[in-house]
Design a protein around this motif. Structure first.
Motif, PDB file in Angstrom:
ATOM      1  N   ARG A  38       0.438  -1.387   0.236  1.00  0.00           N
ATOM      2  CA  ARG A  38      -0.105  -0.011  -0.475  1.00  0.00           C
ATOM      3  C   ARG A  38       1.193   1.142  -0.118  1.00  0.00           C
ATOM      4  NH1 ARG A  38      -5.154  -1.516  -0.659  1.00  0.00           N
ATOM      5  NH2 ARG A  38      -5.549  -3.373   0.558  1.00  0.00           N
ATOM      6  N   GLY A  39       1.542   1.152  -1.416  1.00  0.00           N
ATOM      7  CA  GLY A  39       2.505   2.782  -1.096  1.00  0.00           C
ATOM      8  C   GLY A  39       4.045   2.720  -0.344  1.00  0.00           C
ATOM      9  N   THR A  40       3.962   1.469   0.920  1.00  0.00           N
ATOM     10  CA  THR A  40       5.748   2.371   2.111  1.00  0.00           C
ATOM     11  C   THR A  40       6.322   0.576   1.196  1.00  0.00           C
ATOM     12  OG1 THR A  40       4.012   0.729   3.627  1.00  0.00           O
ATOM     13  CG2 THR A  40       4.601   3.630   2.597  1.00  0.00           C
ATOM     14  N   ALA A  41       7.426   0.599   1.956  1.00  0.00           N
ATOM     15  CA  ALA A  41       8.189  -0.814   1.936  1.00  0.00           C
ATOM     16  C   ALA A  41       7.183  -1.751   2.951  1.00  0.00           C
ATOM     17  CB  ALA A  41       9.179  -0.113   2.661  1.00  0.00           C
ATOM     18  N   ASN A  67       3.512  -9.649  10.021  1.00  0.00           N
ATOM     19  CA  ASN A  67       3.440  -8.047   9.160  1.00  0.00           C
ATOM     20  C   ASN A  67       1.780  -7.687   8.012  1.00  0.00           C
ATOM     21  OD1 ASN A  67       6.309  -7.287  10.409  1.00  0.00           O
ATOM     22  ND2 ASN A  67       7.080  -8.493   7.941  1.00  0.00           N
ATOM     23  N   PRO A  68       2.036  -6.093   8.628  1.00  0.00           N
ATOM     24  CA  PRO A  68       0.317  -5.912   7.670  1.00  0.00           C
ATOM     25  C   PRO A  68       0.952  -6.524   6.478  1.00  0.00           C
ATOM     26  CG  PRO A  68       1.284  -3.951   8.432  1.00  0.00           C
ATOM     27  CD  PRO A  68       2.284  -5.092   9.068  1.00  0.00           C
ATOM     28  N   GLU A 105      -6.626   0.305  -6.043  1.00  0.00           N
ATOM     29  CA  GLU A 105      -4.960   0.602  -5.472  1.00  0.00           C
ATOM     30  C   GLU A 105      -4.593  -1.005  -5.182  1.00  0.00           C
ATOM     31  OE1 GLU A 105      -3.671   1.141  -0.990  1.00  0.00           O
ATOM     32  OE2 GLU A 105      -6.183   1.388  -1.224  1.00  0.00           O
ATOM     33  N   VAL A 106      -3.046  -0.481  -5.895  1.00  0.00           N
ATOM     34  CA  VAL A 106      -2.445  -1.484  -5.780  1.00  0.00           C
ATOM     35  C   VAL A 106      -2.328  -1.835  -4.474  1.00  0.00           C
ATOM     36  CG1 VAL A 106      -0.114  -2.382  -5.961  1.00  0.00           C
ATOM     37  CG2 VAL A 106      -1.064  -1.009  -7.884  1.00  0.00           C
ATOM     38  N   ALA A 107      -2.739  -3.316  -3.893  1.00  0.00           N
ATOM     39  CA  ALA A 107      -2.113  -3.519  -2.646  1.00  0.00           C
ATOM     40  C   ALA A 107      -0.805  -4.305  -2.037  1.00  0.00           C
ATOM     41  CB  ALA A 107      -3.137  -4.794  -1.641  1.00  0.00           C
ATOM     42  N   SER A 108      -0.346  -4.284  -3.105  1.00  0.00           N
ATOM     43  CA  SER A 108       1.420  -5.177  -2.874  1.00  0.00           C
ATOM     44  C   SER A 108       2.114  -5.180  -4.515  1.00  0.00           C
ATOM     45  CB  SER A 108       1.011  -6.166  -2.232  1.00  0.00           C
ATOM     46  OG  SER A 108       2.647  -7.333  -1.857  1.00  0.00           O
TER      47      SER A 108
END
Length: 164
Positions: A38-41, A67-68, A105-108
């Motif tokens: 979701r946009g972060t490492a 981890n999420p 949305e791109v989840a991963s």
């Protein structure tokens, strides 16, 4: 088609008993380059087991950490459920644009070796995620190995799980 499972080995045996599917090629603790959630490492520790079922591949995914992740977005730890369908895209960027232009949305995302992939969160429209895999000789070779394993397997549960 992919399902998140609590225990990879137990789920593979259950799938085989119930459907006859097998063998499962197991890839443990998959190394993903440039993992994003979701946009972060967002690295996660997960393993997969994939089998051929006629023209469809059945993928089982077990997440090992807390981890999420796109997997936990749909299936809480300790539970099991259908997660995604996957498509191979000859034009990865166009396929991704097709979904994001609709507001999904791109989840991963990340890289399996040199192969780009992402999970698009299509739950609001489809009830599950859609994985986009960049078409490449490497991914076609991997999927062909799974198909060959299914074509040549004698059905012996003792050889149901094959480590990669």
């Amino acid at each position: 088609m992919s399902w998140v499972v609590a225990d990879l080995e137990e789920a593979a045996h259950r799938w085989h008993r119930t459907t006859g599917v097998g063998p499962f090629l197991v890839n443990r603790h998959i190394a993903i380059a440039e993992p994003m959630y979701r946009g972060t490492a967002g690295p996660i520790d997960f393993s997969t087991a994939i089998a051929q079922a006629g023209p469809v591949q059945v993928e089982l995914v077990q997440q090992h950490d807390d981890n999420p992740s796109c997997y936990r977005d749909m299936v809480p730890a300790g539970e099991e459920g259908m997660h995604h369908t996957a498509i191979m895209a000859s034009d990865y960027d166009a396929a991704l644009e097709h979904y994001t232009a609709q507001g999904f949305e791109v989840a991963s995302s990340g890289l399996f070796g040199a192969v780009r992939f992402c999970y698009v969160d299509c739950r609001s429209a489809l009830g599950h995620m859609v994985e986009i895999l960049e078409d490449s000789p490497a991914i076609r070779s991997f999927f062909a190995a799974i198909e060959r394993a299914g074509d040549t397997w004698d059905g012996d549960p003792a050889t149901l799980l094959r480590e990669l």
